[in-house]
Design an enzyme around this catalytic site. Structure first.
Site, PDB file in Angstrom:
ATOM      1  N   CYS A 101       0.887  -1.161   0.000  1.00 57.62           N
ATOM      2  CA  CYS A 101       0.000   0.000   0.000  1.00 57.62           C
ATOM      3  C   CYS A 101       0.921   1.206   0.000  1.00 57.62           C
ATOM      4  O   CYS A 101       1.509   1.535   1.023  1.00 57.62           O
ATOM      5  CB  CYS A 101      -0.900   0.015   1.230  1.00 57.62           C
ATOM      6  SG  CYS A 101      -1.858   1.541   1.381  1.00 57.62           S
ATOM      7  N   CYS A 104      -0.550   4.407   2.257  1.00 59.98           N
ATOM      8  CA  CYS A 104      -0.615   4.325   3.727  1.00 59.98           C
ATOM      9  C   CYS A 104      -0.212   2.923   4.166  1.00 59.98           C
ATOM     10  O   CYS A 104       0.965   2.577   4.051  1.00 59.98           O
ATOM     11  CB  CYS A 104      -1.977   4.780   4.261  1.00 59.98           C
ATOM     12  SG  CYS A 104      -3.437   4.030   3.531  1.00 59.98           S
TER      13      CYS A 104
END
Lengths: 191, 130, 117
Positions: A101, A104
């Protein structure tokens, strides 16, 4: 609020206490709810994901359903995944998958628990999409030359679980014994 | 790439550099897990009264940190800073009441800390220290 | 429409397209919008302006741009998994030319690419 920005040992711990107490006093939430959620976090471990993987190794029809609709197939096993939208991606001799990711730290927590610190690190988030082979090598994973590497960036509402290849020599093991061999990192694609 | 997007310091995918991936794992502290719990509760649309915020609001708060803070604060320090900012923005808690409560819990903590130390000395007398 | 929405979003609104419809199909070539961005978005910089192929349609979800501003009842938008060739994303990519990068992108960030026949 200078205390929020002071970076000492206790300031954030104290801020959490003050903030939580106010939310409880205002009736926004209760201490019991907080305790319950914390308990739930402890109960979710990579063993859940490993169970799903081993079942897919033993039951090809389940595997087909898992790849078609991850959340529905996982619910068949009685695992509560809430509103999770799960996409399961299969490693094969031709394709190796890696999940990241970059924005985040999105992660299939319902099946793997809390993400490891390395998954949340800026180095991993920056490099996994650009030099996946170098990243995999750091984890001791070196796909054969000619293997396609597919990187999956969890940018929005889906969460990803890698279905690793069943190790050679496990033909005589039970499903539970196979599940015990499945590592968290393998289900991220980094193991 | 334009100037505005270039300031999105959380958007690190493909950023140059080959820094090794840090593999140390810290043990979660109880307050960190409580911050996580607070987010899940506040963002739960299925609770009576509905959700108080969304994960995208949490992210906006984190992305609004200065680049220095983004790099230097711990993971749940960023979450908590954002949660507080979003709840203040919505008027659910005010800065004044939070400052007041923080002062109170700090004093309470100092009192508890003194007690803990008294306990430590006791343990030491008993030879419990390694 | 919040200012953070890319320009392409204005062409397609809830009023002109039925809720259930998805503008693109699996296999369609699409280009990611590359305009000025303000506020919270979930489309990474590295993929903006790049051309990829729709790998699957993930369903319909509210836009992060609106959710991040406290608007919880905005229009639902189709979400796609778009597959990019690594060599198209990174000019200096070292790896197999078949390597890919799959990214979830909301419909309002995508524009059609006319493919030559």
């Amino acid at each position: 609020m200078s205390a929020v920005h002071e970076h000492d040992d206790r300031s954030f711990e104290l801020l959490e206490r003050a903030f939580r107490e106010l939310l409880i006093e205002k009736g926004v939430l209760s201490q019991a709810e907080v305790d319950e959620r914390v308990e739930l976090m402890y109960s979710r471990t990579p063993a859940l994901g490993a169970r799903v993987v081993a079942r897919a190794w033993f039951d090809s029809e389940f595997k087909a359903r898992l790849l078609a609709d991850g959340s529905a197939a996982v619910r068949e096993l009685g695992i509560d995944v809430g509103t999770l939208k799960l996409v399961v991606i299969e490693n094969t001799p031709e394709v190796h998958n890696l999940v990241v990711c970059t924005l985040c730290s999105c992660y299939p927590r319902m099946l793997l628990g809390m993400p490891p610190d390395w998954y949340k690190s800026i180095a991993y988030r920056a490099r996994a999409v650009r030099e996946p082979r170098a990243v995999l090598a750091e984890f001791g994973v070196e796909p054969e030359p000619g293997t396609t590497i597919r990187v999956h960036d969890s940018t929005a509402d889906m969460r990803y679980l890698v279905l690793p290849r069943r190790p050679a020599g496990t033909e005589n093991l039970s499903e539970a014994d196979c599940a015990a061999l499945v590592t968290r990192d393998a289900m991220i694609g980094a193991g | 790439m334009n100037e505005l997007t270039a300031t999105a310091h959380h958007d690190v995918g493909g950023a140059p550099g080959h820094e090794p991936i840090p593999r140390e794992q810290h043990a979660f502290l109880p307050w960190e897990l409580r911050v996580d719990a607070l987010m899940w509760i506040l963002g739960d649309a299925g609770r009576p009264g509905g959700r108080r915020m969304t994960v995208d609001e949490l992210r906006r708060g984190i992305e609004s940190l200065s680049p220095d803070q983004y790099r230097s604060l711990g993971y749940y320090e960023k979450w908590l800073t954002s949660l507080v900012a979003i709840m203040r923005e919505k008027g659910i808690v005010s800065g004044a009441e939070l400052r007041k409560r923080l002062a109170e819990v700090t004093i309470a903590h100092e009192g508890e800390h003194a007690l803990e130390h008294a306990g430590d000395e006791h343990a030491q007398d008993g030879g419990d220290r390694a | 429409m919040p200012s953070s929405m890319p320009a392409t979003s204005t062409r397609k609104t809830a009023a002109t397209v039925p809720e259930a419809a998805a503008r693109f199909s699996t296999g369609d070539a699409v280009r990611v919008a590359n305009g000025a961005v303000f506020g919270h978005v979930r489309t990474p910089q590295y993929v903006r302006g790049k051309i990829g192929t729709v790998e699957r349609i993930c369903g319909r979800f509210r836009a992060p741009e609106e959710l991040s501003r406290g608007k919880y009842d905005g229009a639902q938008r189709a979400l796609y998994r778009v597959r990019f060739l690594q060599v198209e994303v990174w000019p200096d990519y070292h790896g197999d030319p078949s390597d890919t990068l799959d990214v979830e992108i909301y419909e309002h960030w995508l524009e059609p690419v006319r493919t030559k026949r």
